[in-house]
Design a protein around this motif. Structure first.
Motif, PDB file in Angstrom:
ATOM      1  N   CYS A  50       0.852  -1.198   0.000  1.00 56.52           N
ATOM      2  CA  CYS A  50       0.000   0.000   0.000  1.00 56.52           C
ATOM      3  C   CYS A  50       0.881   1.240   0.000  1.00 56.52           C
ATOM      4  O   CYS A  50       1.805   1.351   0.803  1.00 56.52           O
ATOM      5  CB  CYS A  50      -0.895  -0.024   1.243  1.00 56.52           C
ATOM      6  N   HIS A  52       0.182   4.149   0.942  1.00 57.64           N
ATOM      7  CA  HIS A  52      -0.078   5.100   2.015  1.00 57.64           C
ATOM      8  C   HIS A  52       1.021   5.075   3.070  1.00 57.64           C
ATOM      9  O   HIS A  52       1.705   6.063   3.261  1.00 57.64           O
ATOM     10  CB  HIS A  52      -1.455   4.817   2.659  1.00 57.64           C
ATOM     11  N   MET A  53       1.200   3.958   3.715  1.00 53.57           N
ATOM     12  CA  MET A  53       2.270   3.860   4.715  1.00 53.57           C
ATOM     13  C   MET A  53       3.081   2.589   4.536  1.00 53.57           C
ATOM     14  O   MET A  53       3.623   2.041   5.498  1.00 53.57           O
ATOM     15  CB  MET A  53       1.708   3.980   6.128  1.00 53.57           C
ATOM     16  N   ARG A  55       2.564  -0.623   3.772  1.00 53.59           N
ATOM     17  CA  ARG A  55       2.231  -1.872   4.456  1.00 53.59           C
ATOM     18  C   ARG A  55       1.608  -2.833   3.450  1.00 53.59           C
ATOM     19  O   ARG A  55       0.987  -2.412   2.481  1.00 53.59           O
ATOM     20  CB  ARG A  55       1.196  -1.629   5.564  1.00 53.59           C
ATOM     21  N   CYS A  74      -6.958  -2.025   1.999  1.00 48.44           N
ATOM     22  CA  CYS A  74      -5.796  -2.178   2.877  1.00 48.44           C
ATOM     23  C   CYS A  74      -6.307  -2.247   4.312  1.00 48.44           C
ATOM     24  O   CYS A  74      -7.039  -1.358   4.762  1.00 48.44           O
ATOM     25  CB  CYS A  74      -4.839  -1.001   2.702  1.00 48.44           C
ATOM     26  N   MET A  76      -4.761  -1.813   7.008  1.00 48.59           N
ATOM     27  CA  MET A  76      -4.123  -0.905   7.973  1.00 48.59           C
ATOM     28  C   MET A  76      -5.023   0.297   8.281  1.00 48.59           C
ATOM     29  O   MET A  76      -5.372   0.545   9.423  1.00 48.59           O
ATOM     30  CB  MET A  76      -2.769  -0.441   7.422  1.00 48.59           C
ATOM     31  N   HIS A  77      -5.394   1.072   7.277  1.00 47.46           N
ATOM     32  CA  HIS A  77      -6.232   2.255   7.487  1.00 47.46           C
ATOM     33  C   HIS A  77      -7.481   2.248   6.615  1.00 47.46           C
ATOM     34  O   HIS A  77      -8.204   3.235   6.549  1.00 47.46           O
ATOM     35  CB  HIS A  77      -5.445   3.539   7.216  1.00 47.46           C
ATOM     36  N   GLY A  78      -7.711   1.167   5.885  1.00 48.20           N
ATOM     37  CA  GLY A  78      -8.965   1.011   5.151  1.00 48.20           C
ATOM     38  C   GLY A  78      -9.048   1.671   3.801  1.00 48.20           C
ATOM     39  O   GLY A  78     -10.142   1.785   3.243  1.00 48.20           O
ATOM     40  N   PHE A  79      -7.933   2.097   3.240  1.00 53.01           N
ATOM     41  CA  PHE A  79      -8.002   2.669   1.890  1.00 53.01           C
ATOM     42  C   PHE A  79      -8.465   1.596   0.918  1.00 53.01           C
ATOM     43  O   PHE A  79      -8.078   0.431   1.046  1.00 53.01           O
ATOM     44  CB  PHE A  79      -6.632   3.205   1.457  1.00 53.01           C
TER      45      PHE A  79
HETATM   46  S1  FES Z   1      -1.048   1.723   5.023  1.00 52.95           S
HETATM   47 FE1  FES Z   1      -2.635   1.104   3.655  1.00 52.95          FE
HETATM   48  S2  FES Z   1      -4.256   2.439   4.128  1.00 52.95           S
HETATM   49 FE2  FES Z   1      -2.656   3.151   5.362  1.00 52.95          FE
END
Ligand code: FES
Length: 121
Positions: A50, A52-53, A55, A74, A76-79
């Motif tokens: 991902c 975003h961060m 992961r 994802c 982790m944060h639901g994107f």
């Molecule tokens: S790491 Fe994937 S949505 Fe934040």
């Protein structure tokens, strides 16, 4: 593609029978993993990363789809992401894409068709 040069990833039937598979890969000289799934009858693969961060999509849950089954998600944060293009639909990373990995189907067996990718056992 010379079939004997590449290792098979899985069969189409195997992939169709599960929600997703992961495979360890070396991509552009980096160890990572790939996610594979069948969506609307077509097999897809993406680097499991991902933007975003940084992961894996399944880092918090053993799942890569949202509850509707229409979007990759994802954990982790639901994107969420379009499964056909890997394009992020969530505002922070809108329009950015997961790294797509081309697959080749040879008589029902799937192979990665990427120059800089090695399947790791
Ligand atoms: S790491 Fe994937 S949505 Fe934040």
């Amino acid at each position: 593609m010379a079939k004997d040069k590449y290792k098979p990833v899985c069969t189409f039937d195997e992939l169709q029978g599960v929600s997703y598979l992961t495979r360890n890969i070396q991509y552009k000289k980096q160890p990572t993993s790939a996610i594979l799934f069948v969506y609307e009858g077509t097999p897809y693969a993406y680097a499991n990363h991902c933007m975003h961060m940084h992961r894996p999509l399944n880092c918090e849950q053993d799942a890569i789809f949202d509850e509707t089954g229409k979007y990759l998600r994802c954990s982790m944060h639901g994107f969420i992401f379009d499964p056909k293009t890997g394009e992020c639909q969530s505002p922070v990373c809108l329009g950015q894409r997961l790294q797509a990995l081309r697959l080749e189907d040879i008589e029902g067996t799937l192979f990665f068709a990427e120059k800089h990718l090695t399947l790791v056992e």
